[in-house]
Design a protein around this motif. Structure first.
Motif, PDB file in Angstrom:
ATOM      1  N   GLU A  43      30.801 -28.472  24.716  1.00 32.01           N
ATOM      2  CA  GLU A  43      30.878 -27.132  24.133  1.00 32.01           C
ATOM      3  C   GLU A  43      29.619 -26.777  23.350  1.00 32.01           C
ATOM      4  O   GLU A  43      29.674 -26.274  22.227  1.00 32.01           O
ATOM      5  CB  GLU A  43      32.128 -27.002  23.248  1.00 32.01           C
ATOM      6  N   VAL A  44      28.466 -27.082  23.964  1.00 35.09           N
ATOM      7  CA  VAL A  44      27.170 -26.679  23.418  1.00 35.09           C
ATOM      8  C   VAL A  44      26.349 -26.122  24.571  1.00 35.09           C
ATOM      9  O   VAL A  44      26.737 -26.208  25.739  1.00 35.09           O
ATOM     10  CB  VAL A  44      26.420 -27.871  22.773  1.00 35.09           C
ATOM     11  N   SER A  45      25.204 -25.555  24.240  1.00 34.56           N
ATOM     12  CA  SER A  45      24.332 -25.029  25.284  1.00 34.56           C
ATOM     13  C   SER A  45      23.485 -26.144  25.890  1.00 34.56           C
ATOM     14  O   SER A  45      23.318 -27.212  25.291  1.00 34.56           O
ATOM     15  CB  SER A  45      23.406 -23.953  24.704  1.00 34.56           C
ATOM     16  N   VAL A  46      22.936 -25.877  27.071  1.00 35.66           N
ATOM     17  CA  VAL A  46      22.031 -26.832  27.708  1.00 35.66           C
ATOM     18  C   VAL A  46      20.820 -27.080  26.810  1.00 35.66           C
ATOM     19  O   VAL A  46      20.349 -28.222  26.668  1.00 35.66           O
ATOM     20  CB  VAL A  46      21.589 -26.322  29.092  1.00 35.66           C
ATOM     21  N   ASN A  47      20.320 -26.018  26.189  1.00 33.77           N
ATOM     22  CA  ASN A  47      19.178 -26.168  25.283  1.00 33.77           C
ATOM     23  C   ASN A  47      19.501 -27.090  24.114  1.00 33.77           C
ATOM     24  O   ASN A  47      18.640 -27.857  23.657  1.00 33.77           O
ATOM     25  CB  ASN A  47      18.730 -24.802  24.756  1.00 33.77           C
ATOM     26  N   THR A  48      20.736 -27.014  23.624  1.00 37.76           N
ATOM     27  CA  THR A  48      21.131 -27.890  22.525  1.00 37.76           C
ATOM     28  C   THR A  48      21.106 -29.349  22.960  1.00 37.76           C
ATOM     29  O   THR A  48      20.643 -30.225  22.213  1.00 37.76           O
ATOM     30  CB  THR A  48      22.538 -27.524  22.015  1.00 37.76           C
ATOM     31  N   VAL A  49      21.586 -29.617  24.176  1.00 29.70           N
ATOM     32  CA  VAL A  49      21.537 -30.989  24.690  1.00 29.70           C
ATOM     33  C   VAL A  49      20.099 -31.487  24.704  1.00 29.70           C
ATOM     34  O   VAL A  49      19.797 -32.594  24.234  1.00 29.70           O
ATOM     35  CB  VAL A  49      22.150 -31.088  26.103  1.00 29.70           C
ATOM     36  N   TYR A  50      19.188 -30.649  25.218  1.00 23.02           N
ATOM     37  CA  TYR A  50      17.784 -31.068  25.309  1.00 23.02           C
ATOM     38  C   TYR A  50      17.110 -31.130  23.936  1.00 23.02           C
ATOM     39  O   TYR A  50      16.107 -31.832  23.774  1.00 23.02           O
ATOM     40  CB  TYR A  50      17.016 -30.130  26.239  1.00 23.02           C
ATOM     41  N   ASN A  51      17.650 -30.408  22.962  1.00 20.75           N
ATOM     42  CA  ASN A  51      17.102 -30.525  21.603  1.00 20.75           C
ATOM     43  C   ASN A  51      17.342 -31.920  21.029  1.00 20.75           C
ATOM     44  O   ASN A  51      16.548 -32.412  20.222  1.00 20.75           O
ATOM     45  CB  ASN A  51      17.747 -29.482  20.683  1.00 20.75           C
ATOM     46  N   TYR A  52      18.445 -32.540  21.452  1.00 20.73           N
ATOM     47  CA  TYR A  52      18.798 -33.865  20.946  1.00 20.73           C
ATOM     48  C   TYR A  52      18.362 -34.992  21.883  1.00 20.73           C
ATOM     49  O   TYR A  52      18.110 -36.112  21.426  1.00 20.73           O
ATOM     50  CB  TYR A  52      20.303 -33.956  20.716  1.00 20.73           C
ATOM     51  N   PHE A  53      18.298 -34.701  23.171  1.00 15.94           N
ATOM     52  CA  PHE A  53      17.985 -35.728  24.162  1.00 15.94           C
ATOM     53  C   PHE A  53      16.970 -35.167  25.157  1.00 15.94           C
ATOM     54  O   PHE A  53      17.251 -34.182  25.845  1.00 15.94           O
ATOM     55  CB  PHE A  53      19.252 -36.157  24.911  1.00 15.94           C
ATOM     56  N   GLN A  54      15.807 -35.781  25.212  1.00 18.14           N
ATOM     57  CA  GLN A  54      14.736 -35.261  26.055  1.00 18.14           C
ATOM     58  C   GLN A  54      15.014 -35.429  27.542  1.00 18.14           C
ATOM     59  O   GLN A  54      14.472 -34.698  28.366  1.00 18.14           O
ATOM     60  CB  GLN A  54      13.409 -35.931  25.700  1.00 18.14           C
ATOM     61  N   SER A  55      15.814 -36.407  27.893  1.00 17.56           N
ATOM     62  CA  SER A  55      16.110 -36.648  29.302  1.00 17.56           C
ATOM     63  C   SER A  55      17.567 -37.059  29.462  1.00 17.56           C
ATOM     64  O   SER A  55      18.239 -37.425  28.489  1.00 17.56           O
ATOM     65  CB  SER A  55      15.208 -37.751  29.871  1.00 17.56           C
ATOM     66  N   LYS A  56      18.054 -37.014  30.672  1.00 22.27           N
ATOM     67  CA  LYS A  56      19.424 -37.423  30.957  1.00 22.27           C
ATOM     68  C   LYS A  56      19.623 -38.897  30.628  1.00 22.27           C
ATOM     69  O   LYS A  56      20.667 -39.294  30.098  1.00 22.27           O
ATOM     70  CB  LYS A  56      19.722 -37.153  32.435  1.00 22.27           C
ATOM     71  N   GLU A  57      18.612 -39.725  30.912  1.00 28.24           N
ATOM     72  CA  GLU A  57      18.695 -41.157  30.623  1.00 28.24           C
ATOM     73  C   GLU A  57      18.848 -41.420  29.125  1.00 28.24           C
ATOM     74  O   GLU A  57      19.473 -42.402  28.722  1.00 28.24           O
ATOM     75  CB  GLU A  57      17.473 -41.887  31.163  1.00 28.24           C
ATOM     76  N   ASP A  58      18.273 -40.548  28.291  1.00 31.21           N
ATOM     77  CA  ASP A  58      18.368 -40.715  26.838  1.00 31.21           C
ATOM     78  C   ASP A  58      19.805 -40.603  26.332  1.00 31.21           C
ATOM     79  O   ASP A  58      20.131 -41.109  25.251  1.00 31.21           O
ATOM     80  CB  ASP A  58      17.511 -39.679  26.112  1.00 31.21           C
ATOM     81  N   LEU A  59      20.665 -39.945  27.098  1.00 31.65           N
ATOM     82  CA  LEU A  59      22.067 -39.848  26.708  1.00 31.65           C
ATOM     83  C   LEU A  59      22.748 -41.211  26.721  1.00 31.65           C
ATOM     84  O   LEU A  59      23.691 -41.465  25.964  1.00 31.65           O
ATOM     85  CB  LEU A  59      22.811 -38.888  27.649  1.00 31.65           C
ATOM     86  N   VAL A  60      22.264 -42.095  27.579  1.00 33.94           N
ATOM     87  CA  VAL A  60      22.817 -43.452  27.680  1.00 33.94           C
ATOM     88  C   VAL A  60      21.981 -44.443  26.881  1.00 33.94           C
ATOM     89  O   VAL A  60      22.512 -45.357  26.242  1.00 33.94           O
ATOM     90  CB  VAL A  60      22.907 -43.904  29.148  1.00 33.94           C
ATOM     91  N   LEU A  61      20.667 -44.263  26.931  1.00 35.56           N
ATOM     92  CA  LEU A  61      19.734 -45.164  26.261  1.00 35.56           C
ATOM     93  C   LEU A  61      18.876 -44.375  25.273  1.00 35.56           C
ATOM     94  O   LEU A  61      17.682 -44.167  25.500  1.00 35.56           O
ATOM     95  CB  LEU A  61      18.846 -45.859  27.299  1.00 35.56           C
ATOM     96  N   PRO A  62      19.462 -43.913  24.167  1.00 37.01           N
ATOM     97  CA  PRO A  62      18.698 -43.118  23.202  1.00 37.01           C
ATOM     98  C   PRO A  62      17.560 -43.931  22.599  1.00 37.01           C
ATOM     99  O   PRO A  62      17.733 -45.118  22.294  1.00 37.01           O
ATOM    100  CB  PRO A  62      19.733 -42.739  22.137  1.00 37.01           C
ATOM    101  N   PRO A  63      16.377 -43.323  22.444  1.00 32.19           N
ATOM    102  CA  PRO A  63      15.211 -44.047  21.931  1.00 32.19           C
ATOM    103  C   PRO A  63      15.423 -44.719  20.580  1.00 32.19           C
ATOM    104  O   PRO A  63      14.817 -45.751  20.307  1.00 32.19           O
ATOM    105  CB  PRO A  63      14.140 -42.944  21.845  1.00 32.19           C
ATOM    106  N   ASP A  64      16.295 -44.159  19.736  1.00 31.32           N
ATOM    107  CA  ASP A  64      16.507 -44.790  18.427  1.00 31.32           C
ATOM    108  C   ASP A  64      17.328 -46.076  18.534  1.00 31.32           C
ATOM    109  O   ASP A  64      17.324 -46.903  17.620  1.00 31.32           O
ATOM    110  CB  ASP A  64      17.188 -43.810  17.467  1.00 31.32           C
TER     111      ASP A  64
END
Length: 212
Positions: A43-64
């Motif tokens: 329930e967020v925008s696509v832009n919001t997802v990319y604001n938090y995660f630069q790539s789809k892979e980052d959703l599983v393997l976040p850089p932090d």
């Protein structure tokens, strides 16, 4: 430092997006889910997802959590009188004992692990991450020991420490795939670390001891 309301809401939003995404990936497969579908489910925008995660892979393997600097940071923060190898062993033991999420020692990790193993881009990301960790560690070891540019020892030690770090994750993955429980896996990994320490040579165990 106390976390402000804005920072807490951002952290909660980031966590919610990641949790929703991983749920979708586990049910349908990583490659079958789009960022747009993740955004809609969270329930967020696509832009919001990319604001938090630069790539789809980052959703599983976040850089932090899956940082190329992980090993280098462990060594940078070692205690006075502690070598690079002993600092890493101590850090891994602490993570195992506390069932750290980064290690996958949770009840639901089995399905996540199977999803990751089935996604070529994620397995490639993990392999590349391992190389980056070793490279970053070699740089820190060379800097802290004052090694000459042509000295191969920092690179060799970094490679050895990187290998046993990878071995820990491989063991967790193997046992997770076999259906073992987190507590059982944790005990086995602690035993593995004992074996690793007993086999590391004196030169590695005493390399890069922090003096200050």
């Amino acid at each position: 430092m106390t976390e402000g309301l804005r920072e807490r809401k951002k952290r909660q939003t980031r966590r919610r997006i990641a949790d929703v995404a991983i749920g979708l990936f586990v049910r349908r497969g990583f490659d079958q889910v789009t960022i747009a579908e993740v955004a809609a489910a969270a329930e967020v925008s696509v832009n919001t997802v990319y604001n938090y995660f630069q790539s789809k892979e980052d959703l599983v393997l976040p850089p932090d959590q899956a940082s190329p600097d992980r090993l280098a940071d462990i060594v940078r923060h070692r205690r006075p009188g502690e070598s690079a190898a002993l600092a890493m062993l101590a850090h891994l033991r602490d993570e195992v004992r506390h069932r750290d999420r980064k290690l996958g020692l949770t009840e639901n990790f089995g399905r996540v692990f199977e999803m990751m193993r089935a996604a070529p881009t994620l397995t490639a990301r993990l392999e590349d991450l391992g190389r980056q960790m070793t490279d970053a560690l070699a740089v820190v070891l060379a800097e802290e020991t004052g090694a000459a540019p042509d000295d191969q020892l920092p690179r060799v030690v970094a490679w050895e420490l990187g290998c046993f770090h990878s071995l820990v994750f491989a063991e967790i993955g193997r046992r997770t795939a076999a259906g073992e429980k987190p507590d059982t896996i944790a005990e086995a990994v602690l035993d593995l670390l004992e074996v690793v320490e007993s086999l590391l040579g004196e030169r590695v165990l005493t390399y890069a001891i922090r003096k200050d």
